[in-house]
Design an enzyme around this catalytic site. Structure first.
Site, PDB file in Angstrom:
ATOM      1  N   GLU A   1      -9.768  -1.501   5.554  1.00 32.67           N
ATOM      2  CA  GLU A   1     -10.389  -1.271   6.851  1.00 32.67           C
ATOM      3  C   GLU A   1     -11.671  -2.098   6.974  1.00 32.67           C
ATOM      4  O   GLU A   1     -12.178  -2.610   5.969  1.00 32.67           O
ATOM      5  CB  GLU A   1     -10.706   0.220   7.002  1.00 32.67           C
TER       6      GLU A   1
ATOM      7  N   HIS B   1      -7.616  -4.608  10.340  1.00 37.17           N
ATOM      8  CA  HIS B   1      -7.362  -4.346   8.917  1.00 37.17           C
ATOM      9  C   HIS B   1      -6.169  -5.149   8.416  1.00 37.17           C
ATOM     10  O   HIS B   1      -5.306  -5.562   9.187  1.00 37.17           O
ATOM     11  CB  HIS B   1      -7.220  -2.846   8.627  1.00 37.17           C
TER      12      HIS B   1
ATOM     13  N   ASP C   1      -7.622  -2.780  14.464  1.00 38.58           N
ATOM     14  CA  ASP C   1      -9.043  -2.899  14.103  1.00 38.58           C
ATOM     15  C   ASP C   1      -9.284  -4.064  13.140  1.00 38.58           C
ATOM     16  O   ASP C   1     -10.361  -4.175  12.547  1.00 38.58           O
ATOM     17  CB  ASP C   1      -9.560  -1.578  13.499  1.00 38.58           C
TER      18      ASP C   1
ATOM     19  N   ASP D   1       0.829  -1.196   0.000  1.00 38.80           N
ATOM     20  CA  ASP D   1       0.000   0.000   0.000  1.00 38.80           C
ATOM     21  C   ASP D   1       0.866   1.251   0.000  1.00 38.80           C
ATOM     22  O   ASP D   1       2.093   1.165   0.118  1.00 38.80           O
ATOM     23  CB  ASP D   1      -0.962  -0.008   1.201  1.00 38.80           C
TER      24      ASP D   1
HETATM   25  P1  PGA Z   1       2.007  -2.194  12.762  1.00 38.64           P
HETATM   26  O1  PGA Z   1       0.825  -2.029  11.706  1.00 38.64           O
HETATM   27  O2  PGA Z   1       2.849  -3.305  12.264  1.00 38.64           O
HETATM   28  O3  PGA Z   1       2.722  -0.877  12.722  1.00 38.64           O
HETATM   29  O4  PGA Z   1       1.362  -2.472  14.064  1.00 38.64           O
HETATM   30  C1  PGA Z   1       0.191  -3.167  11.208  1.00 38.64           C
HETATM   31  C2  PGA Z   1      -0.874  -2.725  10.251  1.00 38.64           C
HETATM   32  O5  PGA Z   1      -1.407  -1.609  10.403  1.00 38.64           O
HETATM   33  O6  PGA Z   1      -1.201  -3.501   9.351  1.00 38.64           O
END
Ligand code: PGA
Length: 262
Positions: A145, A140, A138, A69
């Site tokens: 999302e 995602h 959350d 992304d």
């Molecule tokens: P993080 O993010 O590894 O910084 O916790 C994971 C994500 O948002 O997919």
């Protein structure tokens, strides 16, 4: 899905690096790696770099990389863009040239077709051999999302406030976190041949248990992993703490014949 509860972040990093290196070896230089950004994969990436610098790693000559992304709206070259982040944290130290690392193009003029063009580039590369993934608090996956279509492809998405708050630590404040992103869809991610989900820390426990043991639902985008034939979940003890079957997963891993691999 194979869930491997491990004792520490270092164990996750070592096994994560093993999986990526074994893919690079198996494809003799033609591997296509799918790379996640965020904090979770960093120990794994540091372990890959350590092995590379110690002369213990396979050759990365010919390896191609695709990120999951990208933020939309950051000035070109912004240090928190995912293109800059993955170069700094992994591909530059491994000696993978910038022209073999691709991400969705966030330039405003081409935005309406950026998703389609990224899908075409992934197909032209022959698809992703191993896709590294993190999970959001959350639920995602990439920047899909809750509510994202389980069949979605690369497209423009709007971040939730929770994700912008989570990511504010990389920026000066939440106000500087872009609202829009281009992200591989859940359907795009499902096309990769092997999915490697890394989860560490208590903040991921609820999302991980919903993804692995809850119903498949767009309300927990990471639950789409249950539909893929080859998923490896590496988690530390705190991230695994919400898994009802964590002891069984560990027994399965301990009893695994060594020839099976991950
Ligand atoms: P993080 O993010 O590894 O910084 O916790 C994971 C994500 O948002 O997919």
């Amino acid at each position: 899905m194979e869930v491997v509860p491990l004792g520490s972040v270092d164990e996750v990093a070592a096994l994560g690096a093993d999986v990526i290196e074994s893919t690079v070896r198996a494809r003799s230089g033609a591997a296509v790696l799918g790379l996640a950004t965020g904090s979770t994969p960093l120990p794994t990436y540091r372990e890959l770099i350590r092995r590379h610098e110690a002369g213990l790693a396979p050759s990365y000559d010919g390896v191609r990389c695709f990120t999951l992304d990208e933020y939309v709206g950051l000035p070109p070259g912004h240090p928190e863009s995912y293109r800059a982040t993955i170069a700094r944290e992994l591909t530059d130290p491994l000696g993978i040239p910038a022209d073999r690392v691709q991400g969705p193009s966030p330039e405003l003029e081409g935005l309406p077709t950026a998703g389609e063009r990224y899908e075409e580039a992934l197909v032209a590369a022959g698809g992703v051999d191993v896709q590294v993934l993190g999970i959001g608090s959350d639920g995602h996956l990439a920047f899909n999302e809750p509510g994202s279509s389980l069949a979605s492809l690369t497209r423009l998405k709007t971040l939730t406030e929770e994700t912008r708050r989570d990511n504010a630590r990389f920026f000066g404040s939440i106000d500087e976190v872009p609202r829009h992103v281009l992200t591989q869809g859940l359907g795009t991610i499902l096309r990769a041949r092997h999915l490697l989900l890394l989860a560490t820390g208590a903040g991921k426990a609820a999302a991980l248990s919903a993804a692995v043991e809850g119903p498949v639902s767009a309300s927990c985008p990471a639950s789409v992993l249950q539909l893929h034939p080859h998923v490896t979940v590496l988690c530390d003890a705190t991230a695994a703490s919400g898994l009802a079957r964590r002891e069984h997963y560990r027994e399965v891993y301990d009893a695994k014949p060594s020839w099976q691999g991950l």
